[in-house]
Design an enzyme around this catalytic site. Structure first.
Site, mmCIF file in Angstrom:
data_model
loop_
_atom_site.group_PDB
_atom_site.id
_atom_site.type_symbol
_atom_site.label_atom_id
_atom_site.label_comp_id
_atom_site.label_asym_id
_atom_site.label_seq_id
_atom_site.Cartn_x
_atom_site.Cartn_y
_atom_site.Cartn_z
ATOM 1 N N GLY A 152 77.532 -40.052 79.487
ATOM 2 C CA GLY A 152 76.219 -40.004 80.123
ATOM 3 C C GLY A 152 75.889 -38.547 80.400
ATOM 4 N N ALA A 153 75.563 -38.243 81.645
ATOM 5 C CA ALA A 153 75.128 -36.894 81.997
ATOM 6 C C ALA A 153 76.286 -35.885 81.893
ATOM 7 C CB ALA A 153 74.551 -36.905 83.412
ATOM 8 N N ASN A 159 83.851 -38.428 90.530
ATOM 9 C CA ASN A 159 83.801 -38.516 91.987
ATOM 10 C C ASN A 159 84.486 -39.803 92.429
ATOM 11 O OD1 ASN A 159 82.381 -36.137 92.416
ATOM 12 N ND2 ASN A 159 80.390 -37.135 92.148
ATOM 13 N N ALA A 169 74.968 -32.418 86.303
ATOM 14 C CA ALA A 169 74.371 -32.827 85.036
ATOM 15 C C ALA A 169 73.411 -33.973 85.276
ATOM 16 C CB ALA A 169 75.470 -33.261 84.073
ATOM 17 N N LYS A 194 85.678 -32.806 98.282
ATOM 18 C CA LYS A 194 84.536 -33.319 97.503
ATOM 19 C C LYS A 194 84.049 -34.636 98.107
ATOM 20 C CE LYS A 194 81.708 -32.899 93.965
ATOM 21 N NZ LYS A 194 81.768 -33.399 92.605
ATOM 22 N N SER A 251 72.804 -37.195 93.403
ATOM 23 C CA SER A 251 72.793 -38.100 92.246
ATOM 24 C C SER A 251 72.683 -39.567 92.661
ATOM 25 C CB SER A 251 74.036 -37.874 91.398
ATOM 26 O OG SER A 251 75.187 -38.074 92.188
ATOM 27 N N GLU A 292 78.155 -45.640 93.243
ATOM 28 C CA GLU A 292 79.626 -45.519 93.369
ATOM 29 C C GLU A 292 80.070 -45.610 94.834
ATOM 30 O OE1 GLU A 292 79.888 -41.672 91.143
ATOM 31 O OE2 GLU A 292 81.273 -42.761 89.846
HETATM 32 P P1 NAD Z 1 75.945 -41.246 84.221
HETATM 33 O O1 NAD Z 1 75.336 -42.320 85.035
HETATM 34 O O2 NAD Z 1 75.029 -40.231 83.631
HETATM 35 O O3 NAD Z 1 76.772 -41.890 83.020
HETATM 36 C C1 NAD Z 1 77.717 -42.893 83.259
HETATM 37 C C2 NAD Z 1 77.439 -44.066 82.299
HETATM 38 O O4 NAD Z 1 76.181 -44.676 82.628
HETATM 39 C C3 NAD Z 1 77.314 -43.640 80.846
HETATM 40 O O5 NAD Z 1 77.852 -44.671 80.064
HETATM 41 C C4 NAD Z 1 75.823 -43.523 80.635
HETATM 42 O O6 NAD Z 1 75.413 -43.618 79.312
HETATM 43 C C5 NAD Z 1 75.336 -44.680 81.465
HETATM 44 N N1 NAD Z 1 73.949 -44.511 81.889
HETATM 45 C C6 NAD Z 1 73.306 -43.353 82.200
HETATM 46 N N2 NAD Z 1 72.036 -43.600 82.565
HETATM 47 C C7 NAD Z 1 71.873 -44.942 82.476
HETATM 48 C C8 NAD Z 1 70.785 -45.817 82.733
HETATM 49 N N3 NAD Z 1 69.598 -45.360 83.141
HETATM 50 N N4 NAD Z 1 70.970 -47.139 82.558
HETATM 51 C C9 NAD Z 1 72.157 -47.633 82.155
HETATM 52 N N5 NAD Z 1 73.251 -46.840 81.903
HETATM 53 C C10 NAD Z 1 73.096 -45.521 82.061
HETATM 54 O O7 NAD Z 1 77.087 -40.617 85.107
HETATM 55 P P2 NAD Z 1 77.447 -39.075 85.364
HETATM 56 O O8 NAD Z 1 76.451 -38.498 86.263
HETATM 57 O O9 NAD Z 1 77.721 -38.427 84.067
HETATM 58 O O10 NAD Z 1 78.794 -39.232 86.194
HETATM 59 C C11 NAD Z 1 80.053 -39.578 85.600
HETATM 60 C C12 NAD Z 1 81.135 -39.373 86.662
HETATM 61 O O11 NAD Z 1 81.159 -37.975 87.005
HETATM 62 C C13 NAD Z 1 80.868 -40.108 87.978
HETATM 63 O O12 NAD Z 1 82.068 -40.449 88.588
HETATM 64 C C14 NAD Z 1 80.163 -39.056 88.824
HETATM 65 O O13 NAD Z 1 80.294 -39.293 90.213
HETATM 66 C C15 NAD Z 1 80.917 -37.811 88.405
HETATM 67 N N6 NAD Z 1 80.197 -36.553 88.619
HETATM 68 C C16 NAD Z 1 78.899 -36.419 88.175
HETATM 69 C C17 NAD Z 1 78.254 -35.214 88.374
HETATM 70 C C18 NAD Z 1 76.845 -34.993 87.875
HETATM 71 O O14 NAD Z 1 76.253 -33.954 88.208
HETATM 72 N N7 NAD Z 1 76.261 -35.880 87.075
HETATM 73 C C19 NAD Z 1 78.917 -34.163 89.039
HETATM 74 C C20 NAD Z 1 80.240 -34.334 89.447
HETATM 75 C C21 NAD Z 1 80.866 -35.544 89.231
#
Ligand code: NAD
Length: 310
Positions: free
Chosen positions: A9-10, A105, A131, A187, A258, A271
């Site tokens: 994802g992001a 996280n 992200a 964190k 987020s 989460e």
């Molecule tokens: P994300 O939600 O972007 O992606 C996770 C999953 O959800 C992926 O399979 C993605 O394709 C799917 N997804 C994304 N948008 C969607 C939607 N609208 N509908 C259905 N599915 C969707 O998650 P992330 O932000 O990449 O986070 C991943 C892990 O990293 C988590 O544990 C998060 O807490 C942690 N994290 C994220 C960030 C950040 O800035 N994004 C920073 C530090 C830690």
């Protein structure tokens, strides 16, 4: 060396892009159909700190990873509630030395991951990279890290060095944490206050700081988190952490965390069970009351129900 991003994802696509940009043999893997289709058809378009890039990175659905794909390193980037499924899907593509990197996280992901690989193969950590997904196939990655990582057992130290080296070659700013559990709990203090409260109050971080009542809630949540952290031999000073959190909220004032974006904007499940809910649960396991964390967890779940979050 073959690297997989399990959950693209992001943040996953951001890490994948940086690794790909620096010459690593990396594959993105995901289960969200719009993201998979877009990247397969048009490649990944990503804004990294204000510069636009386009990468044709291999992208697979979890259900369609070619049998021949076996990974040396797997970065886990699903949402916490997807972790078990992702591990089930990726397991056939691991060998007996594959390193699993988890900088998601949330607390105690290692309890799940160690059902699939030995503990010395788990590299755990946290990151301050941020992200987001602008639309499927179009993402952004901001910041400069670091990615603080460590091993859960002494036998895992060499694996940490391998991953730090890869992260640094990809300019992801890898750092070996001198106290892994402390990094994780710090964190949790950030995520366990701002994420839930901004989502419940539907406000940004500056607005949170403007209210003495909200600040009081930040203090109470922090106090409980700091207390429960002692079960991992982490000893933080609640007033110092509180001051750090208030300053951080001030610094990134206009930002919406987020969890707000996921729940309030996109009506996605959160989460919360792995952040405040996990604090309350660990507290319960160790006879340390954490009622404010439990209350906030229930409020977020109520909001998920109200918004019919998926
Ligand atoms: P994300 O939600 O972007 O992606 C996770 C999953 O959800 C992926 O399979 C993605 O394709 C799917 N997804 C994304 N948008 C969607 C939607 N609208 N509908 C259905 N599915 C969707 O998650 P992330 O932000 O990449 O986070 C991943 C892990 O990293 C988590 O544990 C998060 O807490 C942690 N994290 C994220 C960030 C950040 O800035 N994004 C920073 C530090 C830690």
């Amino acid at each position: 060396m073959k690297i997989a991003i399990a959950g693209s994802g992001a943040l996953g696509s951001g890490f994948g892009a940086k690794l790909f940009q620096h010459g690593y043999d990396v594959s993105l893997i995901d289960g969200w159909e719009p993201q998979v289709t877009s990247i397969q058809q048009e490649g990944l378009h990503i804004d990294i700190n204000g510069s636009m890039y386009h990468f044709d990175i291999p992208m697979y659905r979890f259900s369609q990873i070619p049998q021949s794909e076996v990974y040396d390193i797997v970065f886990l980037f699903p949402k916490s509630m997807q972790l078990k499924h992702v591990l089930e899907d990726i397991q056939p593509h691991l060998h007996n030395q594959t390193i699993i990197v988890c900088t998601m996280n949330g607390l105690k992901h290692e309890r799940v991951i160690r059902n699939y690989v030995e503990e010395y193969r788990i590299v755990r950590g946290v990151t301050t990279w941020t992200a987001g997904i602008d639309k499927p196939g179009r993402t952004h990655l901001m910041g400069s890290g670091p990615v603080e990582i460590g091993s859960l057992v002494p036998e895992g130290k060499d694996n940490v060095k391998v991953v730090v080296d890869i992260l640094n070659k990809a300019e992801l700013n890898g750092v070996e944490s001198d106290n892994l559990h402390q990094s994780i709990w710090k964190k949790i203090c950030v995520n366990g206050t701002a994420n839930a409260l901004c989502s419940i109050l539907e406000c940004n971080l500056a607005t949170l700081n403007d209210s003495s009542y909200a600040k009081n809630l930040i203090y109470q949540l922090t106090q409980e988190i700091v207390h429960v952290a002692t079960t991992d031999d982490v000893y933080l000073n609640v007033d110092e952490v509180f001051e750090y959190l208030i300053n951080l909220n001030e610094k990134v004032g206009p930002h919406y965390p987020s969890m707000y974006q996921d729940l309030i904007k996109d009506h996605r499940k959160t989460e919360i069970d792995y952040i405040n809910g996990a604090v309350a649960q660990l507290g319960k396991e160790n006879n340390i009351p954490a009622p404010v964390n439990a209350f906030v967890t229930n409020l977020i779940h109520s909001k998920e129900n109200q918004l019919n979050a998926q």
